[in-house]
Design a protein around this motif. Structure first.
Motif, short mmCIF file in Angstrom:
data_model
loop_
_atom_site.label_atom_id
_atom_site.label_comp_id
_atom_site.label_asym_id
_atom_site.label_seq_id
_atom_site.Cartn_x
_atom_site.Cartn_y
_atom_site.Cartn_z
N LEU A 57 0.83 -1.20 0.00
CA LEU A 57 0.00 0.00 0.00
C LEU A 57 0.87 1.25 0.00
CD1 LEU A 57 -2.70 -1.00 2.65
CD2 LEU A 57 -2.90 -1.06 0.16
N PRO A 58 0.38 2.34 -0.56
CA PRO A 58 1.15 3.60 -0.53
C PRO A 58 1.31 4.09 0.90
CG PRO A 58 -1.09 3.97 -1.35
CD PRO A 58 -0.91 2.48 -1.27
N ARG A 59 2.39 4.81 1.17
CA ARG A 59 2.70 5.28 2.52
C ARG A 59 2.68 6.80 2.63
NH1 ARG A 59 7.68 1.27 4.44
NH2 ARG A 59 6.56 -0.72 4.11
N ASP A 60 2.37 7.49 1.55
CA ASP A 60 2.37 8.95 1.56
C ASP A 60 1.16 9.47 2.35
OD1 ASP A 60 2.50 11.62 1.08
OD2 ASP A 60 2.27 11.50 -1.09
N PRO A 61 1.38 10.16 3.47
CA PRO A 61 0.24 10.68 4.26
C PRO A 61 -0.65 11.64 3.46
CG PRO A 61 2.29 10.79 5.52
CD PRO A 61 2.66 10.45 4.11
N ALA A 62 -0.04 12.44 2.60
CA ALA A 62 -0.83 13.38 1.79
C ALA A 62 -1.78 12.63 0.87
CB ALA A 62 0.11 14.28 0.97
N TYR B 228 -11.78 15.55 -8.60
CA TYR B 228 -10.78 15.62 -7.52
C TYR B 228 -9.70 14.55 -7.73
CZ TYR B 228 -8.98 16.25 -2.78
OH TYR B 228 -8.16 16.51 -1.70
N VAL B 229 -10.13 13.34 -8.06
CA VAL B 229 -9.16 12.26 -8.30
C VAL B 229 -8.23 12.63 -9.45
CG1 VAL B 229 -8.93 9.90 -9.18
CG2 VAL B 229 -10.55 10.40 -7.36
N ARG B 230 -8.81 13.17 -10.51
CA ARG B 230 -7.97 13.51 -11.67
C ARG B 230 -6.96 14.60 -11.33
NH1 ARG B 230 -10.08 14.88 -17.80
NH2 ARG B 230 -8.06 15.44 -18.65
N TRP C 244 -2.21 11.61 -11.24
CA TRP C 244 -0.82 11.81 -11.68
C TRP C 244 0.17 10.97 -10.88
CZ3 TRP C 244 2.53 13.69 -7.99
CH2 TRP C 244 1.95 14.33 -6.89
N ARG C 245 -0.28 10.38 -9.79
CA ARG C 245 0.62 9.58 -8.96
C ARG C 245 0.84 8.17 -9.54
NH1 ARG C 245 0.92 11.84 -3.59
NH2 ARG C 245 -0.43 13.65 -3.39
N ASN C 246 0.14 7.84 -10.61
CA ASN C 246 0.32 6.57 -11.32
C ASN C 246 0.04 5.34 -10.44
OD1 ASN C 246 1.14 7.80 -13.79
ND2 ASN C 246 3.20 8.09 -12.95
N LEU C 247 -0.96 5.46 -9.59
CA LEU C 247 -1.41 4.30 -8.82
C LEU C 247 -2.39 3.49 -9.66
CD1 LEU C 247 -2.12 6.07 -5.42
CD2 LEU C 247 -0.15 4.62 -5.95
N ASP C 248 -2.43 2.17 -9.44
CA ASP C 248 -3.39 1.37 -10.18
C ASP C 248 -4.78 1.53 -9.56
OD1 ASP C 248 -2.96 -0.03 -7.87
OD2 ASP C 248 -2.75 -1.98 -8.82
N ALA C 249 -5.79 1.25 -10.36
CA ALA C 249 -7.19 1.46 -9.94
C ALA C 249 -7.56 0.65 -8.69
CB ALA C 249 -8.14 1.15 -11.09
N PRO C 250 -7.18 -0.64 -8.58
CA PRO C 250 -7.54 -1.38 -7.36
C PRO C 250 -6.98 -0.76 -6.08
CG PRO C 250 -6.90 -2.90 -9.09
CD PRO C 250 -6.56 -1.53 -9.58
N THR C 251 -5.76 -0.18 -6.15
CA THR C 251 -5.18 0.45 -4.97
C THR C 251 -5.95 1.70 -4.58
OG1 THR C 251 -2.97 -0.39 -5.50
CG2 THR C 251 -3.09 1.50 -4.03
N ILE C 252 -6.33 2.51 -5.58
CA ILE C 252 -7.13 3.70 -5.31
C ILE C 252 -8.47 3.30 -4.73
CG2 ILE C 252 -8.30 5.67 -6.37
CD1 ILE C 252 -6.05 5.78 -8.41
N ALA C 253 -9.10 2.28 -5.32
CA ALA C 253 -10.39 1.82 -4.82
C ALA C 253 -10.29 1.33 -3.38
CB ALA C 253 -10.94 0.71 -5.72
N LEU C 254 -9.23 0.57 -3.09
CA LEU C 254 -9.03 0.07 -1.72
C LEU C 254 -8.91 1.23 -0.74
CD1 LEU C 254 -8.31 -2.17 0.34
CD2 LEU C 254 -5.92 -1.88 -0.35
N GLY C 255 -8.12 2.23 -1.09
CA GLY C 255 -7.92 3.36 -0.20
C GLY C 255 -9.19 4.13 0.06
N GLN C 256 -9.93 4.43 -1.02
CA GLN C 256 -11.12 5.26 -0.82
C GLN C 256 -12.24 4.51 -0.11
OE1 GLN C 256 -11.50 6.24 -4.94
NE2 GLN C 256 -13.02 4.65 -5.39
N VAL C 257 -12.43 3.23 -0.42
CA VAL C 257 -13.50 2.47 0.23
C VAL C 257 -13.15 2.20 1.70
CG1 VAL C 257 -14.79 0.30 0.23
CG2 VAL C 257 -14.30 1.47 -1.93
N CYS C 258 -11.89 1.89 1.99
CA CYS C 258 -11.51 1.66 3.39
C CYS C 258 -11.63 2.94 4.21
CB CYS C 258 -10.08 1.12 3.46
SG CYS C 258 -9.92 -0.61 2.95
N CYS C 259 -11.24 4.07 3.62
CA CYS C 259 -11.42 5.34 4.33
C CYS C 259 -12.90 5.61 4.55
CB CYS C 259 -10.78 6.48 3.53
SG CYS C 259 -8.97 6.50 3.56
N GLY C 260 -13.72 5.29 3.55
CA GLY C 260 -15.16 5.47 3.69
C GLY C 260 -15.73 4.60 4.79
N ALA C 261 -15.21 3.39 4.92
CA ALA C 261 -15.68 2.49 5.98
C ALA C 261 -15.33 3.06 7.35
CB ALA C 261 -15.05 1.11 5.79
#
Length: 303
Positions: free
Chosen positions: A59-64, A170-172, A177-194
């Motif tokens: 998983l990405p580690r960048d706090p921003a 907002y994502v765009r 531009w961070r070149n993350l794959d879609a499943p990683t972005i989806a994991l981050g946003q859904v887990c944060c939503g949970a």
């Protein structure tokens, strides 16, 4: 995966996303809107965590980045899930799925205002006007404006799709531009939503719960499939077909939603609802230049 496998995933994605509104309706027979949204996002997070564990990708580690994903989670998961669940107390699941189809047009409108590269063109303006006419047709403005729960519910659906549009822009602007794959972005946003929904749950999801087999299965399908596995399917379709072709699933989901509402729940269907949905789809096609033969020949369809 071959072409046939991708086509199967595309069809499955249209069915799962179109059926999501049916699952919400069934869930509301025993759960409150907030409990439906909570179940959806938490089960989706579990499914995406399982996919991430299978992929073994760090998983990405960048706090921003996680801060941006938290913002997206509120706009793409928390608020829309709550609004659609609340709205379906007063309108049919099929009508909710039709309003969901306005997402590409609203996204285009917001992008034109926020992104310098997405300014209005003749095609986009035509598409937005057609889509606006479609929304007016769905609402049935010639019948007069009656401020009731039904109208408020329809506005709530448009509020949800507006949140989708803002989140995509907002994502765009801050994440793509961070070149993350879609499943990683989806994991981050859904887990944060949970996490957000779990924090809010003691305040908004406290009503008594009644569970039966249809409700439990609907929540599993809505969360694990529609909010979890479907994201992975969509990512593979985009990789194989491109974003523009993959977005065609938007045309099919309201068809699935309306058909399931009529066949499974015996929901009524007024003539203006499918006519309005057709105008919205034509608006999407026009905005992407797909109604102009000359434009198709001269330049590629924008993603």
């Amino acid at each position: 995966m071959g072409r046939f496998g991708i086509a199967i995933r595309f069809a499955a994605l249209a069915v799962v996303w179109g059926a999501s509104f049916l699952f919400i309706k069934i869930g509301l027979t025993g759960l409150s809107p907030a409990q439906v949204a909570l179940s959806r996002v938490c089960l989706g997070a579990v499914a995406l965590i399982a996919i991430a564990a299978w992929r073994r990708k760090p998983l990405p580690r960048d706090p921003a980045l996680w801060g941006h994903l938290a913002v997206v989670s509120v706009l793409l998961c928390v608020i829309p899930f709550l609004l659609f669940s609340w709205a379906e107390q007063y309108i049919s699941s099929g009508l909710a799925s039709i309003f969901n189809a306005t997402t590409p047009l609203i996204t285009m409108l917001i992008a034109a205002a926020a992104l310098p590269s997405e300014r209005f063109t003749k095609a986009r303006t035509t598409g937005l006007l057609l889509g606006f006419l479609g929304v007016l047709t769905i609402v049935g403005v010639w019948q007069g404006i009656d401020v009731s729960h039904e109208l408020t519910a329809q506005l709530a659906c448009l509020g949800a799709t507006t949140c989708y549009g803002i989140s995509f822009v907002y994502v765009r602007r801050f994440i793509s531009w961070r070149n993350l794959d879609a499943p990683t972005i989806a994991l981050g946003q859904v887990c944060c939503g949970a996490v957000v929904m779990l924090v809010l749950a003691p305040f908004i999801a406290t009503t008594p719960v009644r569970l039966d087999t249809p409700i439990v299965l609907s929540m599993i399908a809505l969360g694990a499939l529609g909010t979890g596995l479907a994201y992975a399917w969509n990512a593979s379709i985009i990789a194989a077909w491109g974003a523009s072709n993959a977005s065609a699933v938007t045309y099919l989901t309201p068809v699935v939603g309306v058909l399931l509402g009529v066949l499974v729940l015996d929901e009524p269907l007024a003539w203006n609802q499918p006519v309005g949905a057709l105008l919205v789809v034509l608006g999407i096609l026009a905005a992407h230049g797909r109604l102009s033969v000359r434009k198709k020949v001269r330049e590629p369809v924008p993603a």
